[in-house]
Design an enzyme around this catalytic site. Sequence first.
Site, PDB file in Angstrom:
ATOM      1  N   GLY A   1      23.493  27.877 -12.489  1.00 31.52           N
ATOM      2  CA  GLY A   1      24.317  27.306 -11.364  1.00 31.52           C
ATOM      3  C   GLY A   1      24.143  27.743 -10.068  1.00 31.52           C
ATOM      4  O   GLY A   1      25.089  27.508  -9.224  1.00 31.52           O
TER       5      GLY A   1
ATOM      6  N   ARG B   1      16.044  18.890 -11.102  1.00 28.56           N
ATOM      7  CA  ARG B   1      16.724  20.175 -11.324  1.00 28.56           C
ATOM      8  C   ARG B   1      15.793  21.245 -10.862  1.00 28.56           C
ATOM      9  O   ARG B   1      14.714  21.336 -11.259  1.00 28.56           O
ATOM     10  CB  ARG B   1      17.088  20.250 -12.843  1.00 28.56           C
TER      11      ARG B   1
ATOM     12  N   TYR C   1      13.060  65.777 -22.175  1.00 27.54           N
ATOM     13  CA  TYR C   1      14.356  65.169 -22.423  1.00 27.54           C
ATOM     14  C   TYR C   1      14.702  64.818 -21.114  1.00 27.54           C
ATOM     15  O   TYR C   1      14.093  65.232 -20.005  1.00 27.54           O
ATOM     16  CB  TYR C   1      15.444  66.165 -22.951  1.00 27.54           C
TER      17      TYR C   1
ATOM     18  N   HIS D   1      31.662  27.493 -15.950  1.00 30.07           N
ATOM     19  CA  HIS D   1      31.393  28.489 -15.011  1.00 30.07           C
ATOM     20  C   HIS D   1      31.635  29.959 -15.238  1.00 30.07           C
ATOM     21  O   HIS D   1      30.957  30.749 -15.077  1.00 30.07           O
ATOM     22  CB  HIS D   1      31.174  27.938 -13.496  1.00 30.07           C
TER      23      HIS D   1
ATOM     24  N   LYS E   1      13.211  26.356 -17.838  1.00 29.52           N
ATOM     25  CA  LYS E   1      13.594  25.215 -17.958  1.00 29.52           C
ATOM     26  C   LYS E   1      12.302  24.497 -18.503  1.00 29.52           C
ATOM     27  O   LYS E   1      12.375  23.659 -19.268  1.00 29.52           O
ATOM     28  CB  LYS E   1      14.463  24.540 -17.224  1.00 29.52           C
TER      29      LYS E   1
ATOM     30  N   SER F   1      13.854  72.008 -15.129  1.00 26.05           N
ATOM     31  CA  SER F   1      14.731  70.748 -15.147  1.00 26.05           C
ATOM     32  C   SER F   1      14.546  70.263 -13.549  1.00 26.05           C
ATOM     33  O   SER F   1      15.042  70.840 -12.751  1.00 26.05           O
ATOM     34  CB  SER F   1      16.192  71.133 -15.409  1.00 26.05           C
TER      35      SER F   1
ATOM     36  N   MET G   1      21.309  27.326  -8.357  1.00 28.87           N
ATOM     37  CA  MET G   1      20.605  26.379  -7.307  1.00 28.87           C
ATOM     38  C   MET G   1      21.102  24.996  -7.626  1.00 28.87           C
ATOM     39  O   MET G   1      21.979  24.932  -8.176  1.00 28.87           O
ATOM     40  CB  MET G   1      19.168  26.516  -7.764  1.00 28.87           C
TER      41      MET G   1
ATOM     42  N   ARG H   1      17.591  27.006 -23.881  1.00 27.59           N
ATOM     43  CA  ARG H   1      17.447  28.489 -23.410  1.00 27.59           C
ATOM     44  C   ARG H   1      17.816  29.413 -24.436  1.00 27.59           C
ATOM     45  O   ARG H   1      18.727  29.191 -25.012  1.00 27.59           O
ATOM     46  CB  ARG H   1      17.709  28.313 -21.882  1.00 27.59           C
TER      47      ARG H   1
ATOM     48  N   CYS I   1      17.540  66.280 -14.792  1.00 29.92           N
ATOM     49  CA  CYS I   1      18.970  66.382 -14.739  1.00 29.92           C
ATOM     50  C   CYS I   1      19.646  65.790 -13.405  1.00 29.92           C
ATOM     51  O   CYS I   1      20.839  65.653 -13.136  1.00 29.92           O
ATOM     52  CB  CYS I   1      19.674  67.791 -14.883  1.00 29.92           C
TER      53      CYS I   1
HETATM   54  C1  PEP Z   1      19.781  67.669  -8.331  1.00 29.48           C
HETATM   55  O1  PEP Z   1      19.466  68.082  -7.279  1.00 29.48           O
HETATM   56  O2  PEP Z   1      19.064  66.602  -8.899  1.00 29.48           O
HETATM   57  C2  PEP Z   1      20.854  68.243  -9.305  1.00 29.48           C
HETATM   58  C3  PEP Z   1      20.890  67.862 -10.781  1.00 29.48           C
HETATM   59  O3  PEP Z   1      21.642  69.202  -8.669  1.00 29.48           O
HETATM   60  P1  PEP Z   1      22.909  68.617  -7.833  1.00 29.48           P
HETATM   61  O4  PEP Z   1      23.178  67.187  -7.867  1.00 29.48           O
HETATM   62  O5  PEP Z   1      24.054  69.509  -8.299  1.00 29.48           O
HETATM   63  O6  PEP Z   1      22.426  69.123  -6.479  1.00 29.48           O
END
Ligand code: PEP
Length: 875
Positions: A101, A92, A849, A454, A22, A762, A103, A336, A829
């Site tokens: 809102g 303020r 990926y 609000h 502000k 992975s 503070m 803002r 993953c």
């Molecule tokens: C992991 O361990 O990150 C994984 C993807 O396998 P899970 O969660 O099935 O153990």
Amino acid sequence: MTRYVYSFSEGTKEMKSLLGGKGANLAEMSRIGLPVPSGFTITTGACTEYYNQNEQLWDELLNELKAKLSELEGKMGKKLGDSKNPLLVSVRSGAVISMPGMMDTILNLGLNDESVVGIANATNNERLAYDSYRRFIQMFSDVAMEIPKYNFESVLDRVKDQKGYENDTELTVEDLKYIVGEYKTIYRMQTGSEFPSDPLEQLLTAVKAVFSSWNNPRAKTYRNLNEIPHNLGTAVNVQSMVFGNTGETSGTGVAFTRNPATGENKLFGEFLMNAQGEDVVAGIRTPQSIEQLNDIMPDVYSQFVDITKLLEDHYKDMQDIEFTVEDKKLYILQTRNGKRTSQAAINVAVDMVNEGRISKEDAILRIEPNRIDELLHPNFEAKAVSEATVLAKGLPASPGAASGKVYFNADDVVRSKSNGEKSVLVRLETSPEDIEGMDCAEGILTARGGMTSHAAVVARGMGKCCIAGCGSIKIDENAKIFTVGDVTVKEGDYISIDGGNGEVYLGEIPRVEPELSGSFEVFMKWADEARRLKVRTNADTPKDAQTAVNFGAEGIGLCRTEHMFFDSERIPVVREMILAKTLEARTKALDKLLPMQREDFIGIFKAMGSRAVTIRLLDPPLHEFLPHHDEDIKLLAESMNISEKELKQRVDDLKEFNPMLGHRGCRLAVTYPEIYQMQARGIIEGALSVKKEGLDVKPEIMIPLIGTVQEFSYVKALITEIADKLIAESGVELEYLVGTMIEIPRAALTADEIGKEAQFFSFGTNDLTQMGFGFSRDDAGKFLGEYEQKGILERDPFQVLDQGGIGKLVKMGCELGREANPDIHLGICGEHGGEPSSVEFCHRVGLDYVSCSPFRVPIARLAAAHAAIKEKLGK
Ligand code: PEP
Ligand code: MG
């Protein structure tokens, strides 16, 4: 010596970390010549010193404040506390990252028994003067002395009752003088001292109160919810007051340069004549729409419109502007970047690129990846909604659809969520104390308040469905009911609300998936063009795979085959397989499972077309599949032709003290090779069959829980032996890959050895975090909260990748793997694959990926684009 105070004329918008958002904007607006009431800003540094308990702070600050005050008094030609021509100021908060809102604010500071007369004379409006005085005493007492508001409200209500008034505006000067006297008495009774009449003392106390409001519970909750660091501190803005309540040629309002709910490029706002700012935000009186200002004061309106355009051009973003008109003179109090729904954020970003105001890269960086989550969630089913009873209609304050049980206060909502219920918070109006309840509710419905109240602002910020100003519902918060005509809705009854059209329905309404098109598609296309990292999904069924493809998944990064085993038809066969005493008996059960698995894989390959599919072989400990209830044990014993006792004994034998570190993952294949061989057969036969139909598949077979290269080589040989034989016999050309999860720290440390054998890695960062920290995935929930609260861990490492520790294992795994095998394909993953900061990390360490759950695919795509753009810009 550190400087703590800056006049507005000394700052710029770049000085945000010192002056707060502000303060920096007020400075910037003054610099570009807008009509901003003069003032100065006390820096965030002073707040930090306040929390460091720096003993010199107050002496140094006092000196600077005196100097800046007299400069301000000179500029305004008025004096704080003067009986002839007094200056009044507002005090303020203003954090670096806006916390609307959360503070505290004090208005009309400088009023005392002398200056109130001065104000009355200067404005020729005694009523205004005493009305401001009583508001000031109440605000100061509440904010600086924590005297509860109801003490003051009960006096006001008593006077109104005695006089038979409906509205505050009916109070006369004499009433207000009496109320001021009563308020001062309350102050004296509660604090043991007189209400301070020295304006400098008032100012210092107010500044201290704003500093301490940085750490009030609602501000802390807001920071936790929005991931704002707790150590930034707030700046304090001291600004000369202008009055929107001097009569019918004055007013105050809030406007957005574009519609904050939809993004439409049209001025959107509200104002109230003869009112102060808090009246608009509190939603107590219903405001008029901004266009109506054109009828009342056309010159002011056209000046205001010009300024809104100038501000948007200047900041190159949609602005949220507060203004006041004092006797036909327009003042801009604040600007803002406007909070907006995710839908509006995308529409505005895309429009601004098309208008040539910002680049595509700017547009992409403006949308926090997690925000698009709310676009991916369902709406009410059209048929169900057409049959539902519309109970009431309010303002469509924040889009989305929610159903849940009605609760009338925030605490009850929080409690109901912890009982696993879905709820809708129904209130007259919300206030900042309701923040946690708002977060826990599916949606919010208020009887009062406009589109900038609000409830509306906070709900939009949270991406939560909200209807505001629904005047036809009559709420009795004590009785915990609301009524509409002769319908009564009690606490715990179900209602449904549509924040897109403002309709409230009785009962629960089913919802459907959203359609992503228009600006969203354009925007995501730009994000896709910007990113390097590919985005896959974790999906175990053709349906999930299809959802993920619709969200832009480029393949499956993890298909957990164990989920296919839990199907009610299959589980008896799986149990037979596990409990088999001989290889022969096990093979018999596996033979029954094979066609089912083959069909599973065919379904998945078909859903994914020519996209990559990584299938992980069985991972969890076998006893997870076993029956635990007597009834199930009995049935299974009968079907296996053994006694219950014997079966129980077998089940007991399979129990482990520490199953997560026990007989699971590739260890199962070491003891029972035939299980993985059956799965490998299912995958390859499935792939061959769809390949024959013309689909270009290349399955990736993934082995879980590898810790040594010897383990990997052993299991890989089991797979390739079967796979190569099947392919050779089929006469069809089929390529396939065999790779591994890297989820045991030893695998990351020896990735150079494993990388020589594996075609892909992975990173299973769920297990890698579990084993890297030594925190059980199943038990850590019990204590991680305390770790975060005590600042030992900044974030839950199972949600946000611990880049400094577990991230090092990932980075090392990548480097060693690539050194050993330059062609190796690398992904992640674990759950972190859909968490924006972790996705950015994955980009930086050079993964190919990330893979995440279907609904997080768009988030990951955007996070990957952020990573690539930031890298390019050296951010
Ligand atoms: C992991 O361990 O990150 C994984 C993807 O396998 P899970 O969660 O099935 O153990
Ligand atoms: Mg795992």
